[in-house]
Design an enzyme around this catalytic site. Structure first.
Site, PDB file in Angstrom:
ATOM      1  N   ASP A  70       0.833  -1.194   0.000  1.00 25.46           N
ATOM      2  CA  ASP A  70       0.000   0.000   0.000  1.00 25.46           C
ATOM      3  C   ASP A  70       0.875   1.255   0.000  1.00 25.46           C
ATOM      4  O   ASP A  70       1.919   1.303   0.651  1.00 25.46           O
ATOM      5  CB  ASP A  70      -0.892  -0.049   1.251  1.00 25.46           C
ATOM      6  N   GLU A 124       1.679  -0.593  -5.087  1.00 22.70           N
ATOM      7  CA  GLU A 124       0.537   0.306  -5.305  1.00 22.70           C
ATOM      8  C   GLU A 124       1.119   1.691  -5.609  1.00 22.70           C
ATOM      9  O   GLU A 124       1.219   2.566  -4.760  1.00 22.70           O
ATOM     10  CB  GLU A 124      -0.367   0.330  -4.064  1.00 22.70           C
ATOM     11  N   ASP A 168     -10.560   1.896  -2.918  1.00 24.31           N
ATOM     12  CA  ASP A 168     -10.682   3.350  -2.743  1.00 24.31           C
ATOM     13  C   ASP A 168     -11.665   3.969  -3.734  1.00 24.31           C
ATOM     14  O   ASP A 168     -12.014   5.143  -3.591  1.00 24.31           O
ATOM     15  CB  ASP A 168      -9.312   4.024  -2.927  1.00 24.31           C
TER      16      ASP A 168
END
Length: 478
Positions: A300, A347, A401
């Site tokens: 992340d 990411e 998201d």
């Protein structure tokens, strides 16, 4: 059993679904029969990957990105019927069912905690039957387990109060105070160890079940950890804290397309120099824990390893921050020396700079391409358009998201911050032209299937579809 060699260099696809979203009788999905049924579905459908959000214990708001531990497993995922098979529960003790259409976390916590404590009582009287497994679990978890179980026991005894409000010696993680608390709270410490041991047994069983059917598991590693967590409490010298334990600076991202004031995440930032002096042990142990649980891990906010946005703790928004250099290659070199090949997805979304791209490429990590981001700006430069993809990427219609693709296209299209109706309609028009062609010959195909078809037809080695986009759900299923 020998685990199959799951790699991201073979052309394959999968589904993004968190286990809590599965159906189940006790308030939310877990690691039981429904999870195995989902694995069977993936195998029948020719899918190679099951991607999840983090599976660590959640914090306030039930977010897996602000959990009380970066290492432990979420007890909400423990399947209760498996404890009947283990002889720790009677079938009548799990007969109370919660079968909502949406997860009921508060009710699930209340139910599962009561039942798990009952199972724990029997576990203590049948400990010999689990002794060998428990010894292996303790060995594999020695970096974090003692701190986590004591943290949870103290927190439970203090009604959930944050560790910075505890007695000064406990808050400082003083060894003498810890020994006294561990003795006084021995039963609670043992209970929280039982939770983690049970999670670990069920997780390993599910992973083996998936591997036997050719399905690999993709996990998720949030870059930051919550301030009120066992990790920060136990390792205060590795975080930017003042003498009282409170953060001096916090994480976030600057103003951008998503927000005029940026995003103030509020988690403490690392003391990267201190981590380096200790051989990045926190990260090496964390990666090792994740690699025992998953075949591939999504990192992340990967850009934060190259540079991160530092916000003074007193600031209410992310506007008044600054960019600070991250650990970069030094961290990944240390991890690779300790662990070997690192099976990561980067990411790499957000403020991607040449240094971010270089860090990802040097470590041979595939990056992410999100189709919902493809239709703003100049199509000649937008790298999220499928004809710009390279083989070494992992493509998504959207991520956790994003809104669902149906919601994005038909309902309000809010993949970013505030936009005018003209901007929104222009984006939709570009999507229609790209996906259906200027003559709109394919417009009879639903938008979510058209987007998936575009990804599956691209040269991306890996495509992962959020389950909402497979089902064509709207914004209410975000």
């Amino acid at each position: 059993m020998v685990q199959p060699n799951f790699v991201l260099t073979e052309r394959a696809s999968g589904v993004l679904l968190h286990p809590t979203s599965l159906s189940g009788p006790h308030g939310n999905g877990d690691l039981g029969p429904q999870a195995r049924a989902f694995v069977d579905f993936l195998a029948r459908a020719g899918q190679r990957w099951w991607q999840m959000l983090p599976v660590n214990p959640v914090g306030p708001g039930f977010s897996p990105y602000s959990g009380v531990s970066a290492f432990a497993g979420n007890p909400l995922l423990i399947n209760l019927s498996s404890l009947v098979e283990d002889g720790l529960l009677e079938p009548t003790e799990i007969a109370i069912e919660l079968t909502p259409t949406r997860a009921l976390y508060d009710a699930s916590i209340e139910l599962r905690t009561a039942v798990l404590r009952r199972a724990f009582g029997r576990f203590r009287h049948t400990l010999a039957a689990f002794a060998d497994e428990l010894q292996v679990f303790r060995h594999n978890s020695q970096f974090w387990l003692d701190d986590y179980t004591l943290f949870m026991a103290i927190k439970h005894a203090r009604g959930g109060a944050a560790w910075t409000t505890w007695d000064a010696e406990l808050a400082r993680h003083d060894p003498g105070a810890l020994a006294i608390a561990r003795h006084a709270l021995a039963d609670e410490v043992a209970y929280f160890e039982f939770e983690q041991f049970t999670f670990d047994r069920q997780w390993r069983a599910l992973r083996c079940y998936a591997a036997e059917r050719g399905v690999g598991l993709i996990g998720d590693a949030p870059i930051f950890v919550a301030h009120d967590s066992a990790d920060v409490w136990a390792h205060q010298g590795w975080f930017r804290l003042d003498p009282t334990g409170k953060p001096t600076v916090v994480s976030g991202v600057p103003p951008d397309y998503f927000s005029n004031t940026g995003q103030r995440w509020g988690t403490p930032l690392y003391r990267w120099k201190a981590l380096r002096r200790d051989g990045y042990r926190f990260w090496v142990e964390r990666f090792a824990t994740l690699m025992r649980a998953f075949d591939v891990i999504r990192l992340d906010h990967f850009i934060g390893f190259a540079r991160y946005w530092e916000i003074p703790e007193h600031e209410e928004t992310a506007v008044n921050g600054r960019w600070v250099k991250g650990p970069g290659q030094d961290l990944f070199d240390a991890a690779e020396r300790a662990l070997g090949v690192l099976p990561f997805i980067a990411e790499d979304l957000g403020s991607v700079t040449p240094s971010v791209r270089a860090l990802r490429r040097h470590n041979r990590m595939p990056g992410m391409c999100v189709l919902q981001f493809a239709f703003n700006g100049d199509p000649r430069d937008n790298q999220f358009l499928p004809h710009h993809y390279v083989r070494g990427c992992v493509a998504y219609t959207g991520t956790h998201d994003n809104d669902t693709s149906v919601g994005w296209f038909y309902e309000h299209g809010d993949i970013g911050g505030p936009r005018t109706p003209e901007q929104t309609e222009a984006e939709r028009a570009r999507a229609r032209d790209y996906l259906f062609g200027p003559s709109a010959v394919g417009e009879g195909t639903p938008i979510h299937l058209s987007m998936l078809r575009a990804l599956w037809a691209s040269c991306a080695d890996t495509v992962v579809a959020p389950v909402q986009d497979l089902l064509g759900f709207g914004s209410d299923a975000r």
